[in-house]
Scaffold this motif. Structure first.
Motif, PDB file in Angstrom:
ATOM      1  N   ALA A 263       5.672   6.355  -7.659  1.00  0.00           N
ATOM      2  CA  ALA A 263       4.542   7.230  -7.344  1.00  0.00           C
ATOM      3  C   ALA A 263       4.284   7.267  -5.839  1.00  0.00           C
ATOM      4  N   PHE A 264       4.000   8.451  -5.314  1.00  0.00           N
ATOM      5  CA  PHE A 264       3.653   8.601  -3.896  1.00  0.00           C
ATOM      6  C   PHE A 264       2.173   8.294  -3.688  1.00  0.00           C
ATOM      7  N   ILE A 265       1.883   7.583  -2.596  1.00  0.00           N
ATOM      8  CA  ILE A 265       0.504   7.249  -2.240  1.00  0.00           C
ATOM      9  C   ILE A 265       0.343   7.337  -0.723  1.00  0.00           C
ATOM     10  N   PRO A 266      -0.887   7.489  -0.228  1.00  0.00           N
ATOM     11  CA  PRO A 266      -1.104   7.445   1.227  1.00  0.00           C
ATOM     12  C   PRO A 266      -0.770   6.047   1.757  1.00  0.00           C
ATOM     13  N   ASP A 267      -0.218   5.987   2.959  1.00  0.00           N
ATOM     14  CA  ASP A 267       0.135   4.680   3.514  1.00  0.00           C
ATOM     15  C   ASP A 267      -0.990   4.061   4.340  1.00  0.00           C
ATOM     16  N   GLY A 268      -2.117   4.758   4.442  1.00  0.00           N
ATOM     17  CA  GLY A 268      -3.244   4.226   5.195  1.00  0.00           C
ATOM     18  C   GLY A 268      -3.160   4.481   6.685  1.00  0.00           C
ATOM     19  N   ARG A 269      -2.070   5.104   7.133  1.00  0.00           N
ATOM     20  CA  ARG A 269      -1.893   5.394   8.558  1.00  0.00           C
ATOM     21  C   ARG A 269      -1.667   6.883   8.787  1.00  0.00           C
ATOM     22  N   GLY A 271       0.218   8.724   6.812  1.00  0.00           N
ATOM     23  CA  GLY A 271       1.509   9.103   6.262  1.00  0.00           C
ATOM     24  C   GLY A 271       1.563   8.899   4.760  1.00  0.00           C
ATOM     25  N   ILE A 272       2.778   8.914   4.229  1.00  0.00           N
ATOM     26  CA  ILE A 272       3.015   8.786   2.798  1.00  0.00           C
ATOM     27  C   ILE A 272       3.984   7.649   2.545  1.00  0.00           C
ATOM     28  N   THR A 273       3.742   6.899   1.479  1.00  0.00           N
ATOM     29  CA  THR A 273       4.652   5.847   1.048  1.00  0.00           C
ATOM     30  C   THR A 273       4.756   5.910  -0.473  1.00  0.00           C
ATOM     31  N   THR A 274       5.419   4.934  -1.069  1.00  0.00           N
ATOM     32  CA  THR A 274       5.514   4.888  -2.532  1.00  0.00           C
ATOM     33  C   THR A 274       4.931   3.584  -3.029  1.00  0.00           C
ATOM     34  N   LEU A 275       4.358   3.645  -4.231  1.00  0.00           N
ATOM     35  CA  LEU A 275       3.724   2.468  -4.816  1.00  0.00           C
ATOM     36  C   LEU A 275       4.761   1.410  -5.181  1.00  0.00           C
ATOM     37  N   THR A 276       5.934   1.847  -5.621  1.00  0.00           N
ATOM     38  CA  THR A 276       7.045   0.960  -5.969  1.00  0.00           C
ATOM     39  C   THR A 276       8.300   1.462  -5.262  1.00  0.00           C
ATOM     40  N   ASN A 277       9.383   0.722  -5.379  1.00  0.00           N
ATOM     41  CA  ASN A 277      10.631   1.138  -4.736  1.00  0.00           C
ATOM     42  C   ASN A 277      11.803   0.944  -5.690  1.00  0.00           C
ATOM     43  N   ARG A 278      11.657   1.447  -6.892  1.00  0.00           N
ATOM     44  CA  ARG A 278      12.738   1.321  -7.863  1.00  0.00           C
ATOM     45  C   ARG A 278      13.920   2.219  -7.515  1.00  0.00           C
ATOM     46  N   SER A 279      13.666   3.236  -6.689  1.00  0.00           N
ATOM     47  CA  SER A 279      14.745   4.137  -6.261  1.00  0.00           C
ATOM     48  C   SER A 279      15.669   3.488  -5.238  1.00  0.00           C
ATOM     49  N   GLY A 280      15.249   2.364  -4.682  1.00  0.00           N
ATOM     50  CA  GLY A 280      16.082   1.698  -3.682  1.00  0.00           C
ATOM     51  C   GLY A 280      16.128   2.438  -2.365  1.00  0.00           C
ATOM     52  N   GLY A 281      15.040   3.142  -2.020  1.00  0.00           N
ATOM     53  CA  GLY A 281      14.948   3.758  -0.701  1.00  0.00           C
ATOM     54  C   GLY A 281      15.666   5.072  -0.540  1.00  0.00           C
ATOM     55  N   ILE A 282      16.229   5.610  -1.628  1.00  0.00           N
ATOM     56  CA  ILE A 282      16.974   6.871  -1.549  1.00  0.00           C
ATOM     57  C   ILE A 282      16.552   7.752  -2.714  1.00  0.00           C
ATOM     58  N   GLN A 283      16.172   8.980  -2.415  1.00  0.00           N
ATOM     59  CA  GLN A 283      15.814   9.949  -3.456  1.00  0.00           C
ATOM     60  C   GLN A 283      16.438  11.289  -3.112  1.00  0.00           C
TER      61      GLN A 283
END
Length: 358
Positions: A263-269, A271-283
């Motif tokens: 899931a995508f979430i705000p990174d607090g700065r 920008g955008i980050t993800t709640l988990t990283n099951r994709s291994g950093g590549i989508q």
């Protein structure tokens, strides 16, 4: 097919028992500070004879930079380099002149070229990977200004596997043991598995895991230049590599999509980050800014110091007991090779993208 890469390109040459092994790096950005001590350090992590768990062939693997460097900086011109062979014992391989080693490249090279270099496997020897380590070291030097870091480590040897997840590991500990495992307890068990195999004249395989941190989003190209495809091709070109996976990999097939989506979430700065990283950093074949993690499986070394049934080059059955000095497990020395190949892939993608200045 002795050249790797598109913009940052490495061409390698040389055989296990020839005069030396080397290469030419083309596409190296100009103005990169070249640290020969760092390049030598990377080669020392790969070199034979570094511990009782590796082949006892004793090579210092001292690299000579022949071109492309002036006053400590890359000039943007081709960087030629050479590492001379000094401790090859070709006589140990004379009995292999007319015999095919099981699961080795002897037979396939003979079928493709009509001849082969039987001395240590010639071009098929893992000694060729030292050229990759030099190319990877140069790529790492070019990546220093980007903040990207690449760390590989031994995750498994035989049936001994790390019980800790990546988030619990202190990767600074990996160079503190001969196996290059960041868990000292697991490293001791892995070393024992390698010693057991070596005592029997046998070999054992394993897994090298790697993580790329601080990689910017946007690396990789649709459709056939996907980042995971580039990484997979690089890793599967390494001697004895038998499998590649990234993110959840094969383990992900047992779960549902709702259990695996990031899931995508705000990174607090802002920008955008993800709640988990099951994709291994590549989508979608493109880096998303999260850590990239992948695993490479290596088979047990094909050359055994025990009797094996085989045939000679005329098809006559025979029994082979190989001589020479061989690794009972390639995994500890494969760690820097995996890092090197990843570094070259990432730098090549950066140069192709031209969105991040190196």
């Amino acid at each position: 097919m002795n050249t790797f890469g598109e913009v940052f390109r490495l061409t390698t040459f040389g055989e296990s028992h020839g005069l030396g092994v080397g290469g030419v790096v083309d596409g190296m950005p100009a103005g990169v500070a070249i640290d020969p001590a760092f390049i030598q350090q990377e080669l020392s992590r790969r070199r034979p004879g570094q511990s009782p768990l590796t082949t006892q062939r004793s090579e210092l693997d001292e690299v000579e930079l022949l071109s492309g460097v002036f006053e400590g900086q890359s000039t943007g011109q081709p960087i030629g380099f050479l590492v001379r062979n000094t401790d090859h014992r070709s006589q140990d391989y004379e009995e292999l002149r007319h015999v095919f080693r099981p699961s080795h490249a002897d037979y396939t090279y003979q079928m493709k070229y009509g001849l082969r270099d039987h001395r240590g496997g010639g071009r098929s020897s893992a000694r060729e990977t030292l050229s990759r380590v030099v190319g990877g070291a140069l790529a790492k030097l070019a990546l220093r200004g980007t903040g990207i870091s690449i760390d590989a480590y031994t995750e498994q040897v035989g049936d001994v596997r790390l019980g800790l997840g990546l988030e619990s590991l202190d990767l600074s500990l990996r160079e503190g043991n001969d196996v290059r495992c960041p868990d000292p307890s697991a490293a001791a068990l892995m070393a024992e598995r390698i010693r057991e195999a070596k005592a029997r004249g046998d070999t054992v395989g394993g897994v090298v895991a790697a993580v790329v941190r601080h990689c910017p989003a946007g690396l990789g190209d649709p459709v056939f230049g996907k980042l995971q495809a580039r990484l997979a091709g690089a890793m599967m070109s390494i001697n004895a590599a038998k499998g590649f996976e990234y993110g959840l990999g094969f383990a992900g097939v047992s779960g549902s999509g709702s259990q695996q989506n990031d899931a995508f979430i705000p990174d607090g700065r802002g920008g955008i980050t993800t709640l988990t990283n099951r994709s291994g950093g590549i989508q979608g074949g493109i880096s998303n800014g999260q850590d990239i993690y992948f695993r490479v499986a290596f088979k047990p070394v094909a050359t055994l110091l025990m009797e094996q049934e085989t045939v000679d080059d005329e098809g006559n059955p025979t029994v082979l007991k190989a001589r020479g000095r061989h690794d009972p497990c390639v995994v500890p020395r494969a760690v820097p090779v995996v890092e090197a190949m990843a570094a070259m892939v990432l730098l090549d993608c950066l140069l192709l993208n031209k969105t991040v200045r190196v």
